[in-house]
Design a protein around this motif. Structure first.
Motif, mmCIF file in Angstrom:
data_model
loop_
_atom_site.group_PDB
_atom_site.id
_atom_site.type_symbol
_atom_site.label_atom_id
_atom_site.label_comp_id
_atom_site.label_asym_id
_atom_site.label_seq_id
_atom_site.Cartn_x
_atom_site.Cartn_y
_atom_site.Cartn_z
ATOM 1 N N GLU A 26 0.218 -1.169 0.020
ATOM 2 C CA GLU A 26 -0.149 -0.525 0.315
ATOM 3 C C GLU A 26 0.759 1.563 0.288
ATOM 4 N N ILE A 27 0.736 2.199 -0.768
ATOM 5 C CA ILE A 27 1.141 3.505 -0.879
ATOM 6 C C ILE A 27 0.279 4.788 -0.944
ATOM 7 N N THR A 28 0.767 4.969 0.738
ATOM 8 C CA THR A 28 -0.231 6.427 0.844
ATOM 9 C C THR A 28 0.597 7.197 1.178
ATOM 10 N N GLY A 29 0.155 8.497 1.113
ATOM 11 C CA GLY A 29 0.588 9.962 1.140
ATOM 12 C C GLY A 29 -0.092 11.027 1.193
ATOM 13 N N ASP A 30 0.109 12.371 1.660
ATOM 14 C CA ASP A 30 -0.352 13.078 2.216
ATOM 15 C C ASP A 30 -0.556 14.415 1.411
ATOM 16 N N GLU A 31 0.333 13.922 0.457
ATOM 17 C CA GLU A 31 0.164 14.952 -0.300
ATOM 18 C C GLU A 31 0.843 14.996 -1.707
ATOM 19 N N ALA A 32 0.288 14.774 -3.632
ATOM 20 C CA ALA A 32 0.971 15.067 -3.667
ATOM 21 C C ALA A 32 1.032 16.461 -5.330
ATOM 22 N N GLN A 33 2.460 17.226 -5.390
ATOM 23 C CA GLN A 33 1.890 18.175 -6.260
ATOM 24 C C GLN A 33 3.380 18.564 -7.985
ATOM 25 N N VAL A 34 2.723 17.931 -8.651
ATOM 26 C CA VAL A 34 3.757 18.538 -10.115
ATOM 27 C C VAL A 34 4.221 19.223 -9.465
ATOM 28 N N GLN A 35 6.225 19.595 -9.900
ATOM 29 C CA GLN A 35 6.235 20.476 -9.843
ATOM 30 C C GLN A 35 6.860 20.824 -11.527
ATOM 31 N N PRO A 36 7.555 22.413 -11.665
ATOM 32 C CA PRO A 36 7.709 22.642 -12.992
ATOM 33 C C PRO A 36 8.578 21.922 -13.434
ATOM 34 N N ASN A 37 9.503 21.385 -13.074
ATOM 35 C CA ASN A 37 10.857 20.415 -13.772
ATOM 36 C C ASN A 37 10.136 19.076 -13.783
ATOM 37 N N VAL A 38 8.620 18.700 -13.881
ATOM 38 C CA VAL A 38 7.802 18.059 -13.686
ATOM 39 C C VAL A 38 8.291 16.863 -13.063
ATOM 40 N N MET A 39 8.992 17.061 -12.076
ATOM 41 C CA MET A 39 9.087 16.406 -10.485
ATOM 42 C C MET A 39 7.532 15.560 -10.540
ATOM 43 N N ILE A 40 7.630 14.980 -8.980
ATOM 44 C CA ILE A 40 6.087 15.075 -8.059
ATOM 45 C C ILE A 40 7.041 15.758 -6.651
ATOM 46 N N GLN A 41 6.148 16.117 -6.066
ATOM 47 C CA GLN A 41 7.134 15.847 -4.544
ATOM 48 C C GLN A 41 5.702 15.814 -3.556
ATOM 49 N N ILE A 42 5.597 14.898 -2.792
ATOM 50 C CA ILE A 42 5.475 13.652 -2.905
ATOM 51 C C ILE A 42 5.210 14.634 -0.932
ATOM 52 N N LYS A 43 4.158 14.377 -0.825
ATOM 53 C CA LYS A 43 4.414 14.730 1.235
ATOM 54 C C LYS A 43 4.211 13.613 2.044
ATOM 55 N N ASN A 44 5.309 13.612 2.915
ATOM 56 C CA ASN A 44 4.795 11.919 3.569
ATOM 57 C C ASN A 44 4.228 10.558 3.128
ATOM 58 N N LEU A 45 4.976 10.599 2.044
ATOM 59 C CA LEU A 45 4.898 9.583 1.237
ATOM 60 C C LEU A 45 5.405 7.956 2.512
ATOM 61 N N LYS A 46 4.619 7.143 2.300
ATOM 62 C CA LYS A 46 4.536 5.466 3.461
ATOM 63 C C LYS A 46 4.647 4.782 1.965
ATOM 64 N N MET A 47 5.328 3.453 3.024
ATOM 65 C CA MET A 47 5.166 2.680 1.409
ATOM 66 C C MET A 47 5.141 1.244 2.287
ATOM 67 N N THR A 48 3.766 0.690 2.665
ATOM 68 C CA THR A 48 3.754 -0.205 3.775
ATOM 69 C C THR A 48 3.426 -1.856 2.974
ATOM 70 N N PHE A 49 4.341 -3.271 2.841
ATOM 71 C CA PHE A 49 4.729 -4.724 2.345
ATOM 72 C C PHE A 49 3.701 -5.083 3.264
ATOM 73 N N TYR A 50 2.671 -6.157 2.973
ATOM 74 C CA TYR A 50 2.378 -7.149 3.304
ATOM 75 C C TYR A 50 2.811 -8.610 2.573
ATOM 76 N N GLU A 51 3.088 -9.711 3.946
ATOM 77 C CA GLU A 51 3.202 -10.486 3.596
ATOM 78 C C GLU A 51 1.801 -12.008 4.268
ATOM 79 N N GLN A 52 1.735 -12.171 3.765
ATOM 80 C CA GLN A 52 0.258 -13.332 4.212
ATOM 81 C C GLN A 52 -0.559 -12.126 5.004
ATOM 82 N N GLY A 53 -1.267 -11.089 4.687
ATOM 83 C CA GLY A 53 -1.685 -10.132 5.292
ATOM 84 C C GLY A 53 -1.351 -9.756 6.224
#
Length: 70
Positions: free
Chosen positions: A40-67
């Motif tokens: 699961e990938i979550t974030g508080d906020e994502a915004q495209v920057q002028p250089n085509v990069m995306i700024q993501i605030k508080n990105l969190k990636m959670t991985f699961y195994e067998q739930g």
């Protein structure tokens, strides 16, 4: 790993359209063929920057195994 990159691409596509556009409180879950959560990938906020990069605030990636969080 490929699915995770695809998930980030989805976030990017949702944020594209206008540089000032902001996607708030997003969540991208990925499930296996049995319906179990893989990651699961979550974030508080994502915004495209002028250089085509995306700024993501508080990105969190959670991985699961067998739930359960790894």
């Amino acid at each position: 790993m490929v699915r995770m990159l695809c998930a980030l691409a989805v976030v990017c596509l949702l944020a594209v359209g206008a540089e000032a556009q902001v996607l708030k409180g997003f969540r991208y879950p990925d499930y296996d063929e049995k319906g179990q959560l893989n990651f699961e990938i979550t974030g508080d906020e994502a915004q495209v920057q002028p250089n085509v990069m995306i700024q993501i605030k508080n990105l969190k990636m959670t991985f699961y195994e067998q739930g359960k969080i790894m």
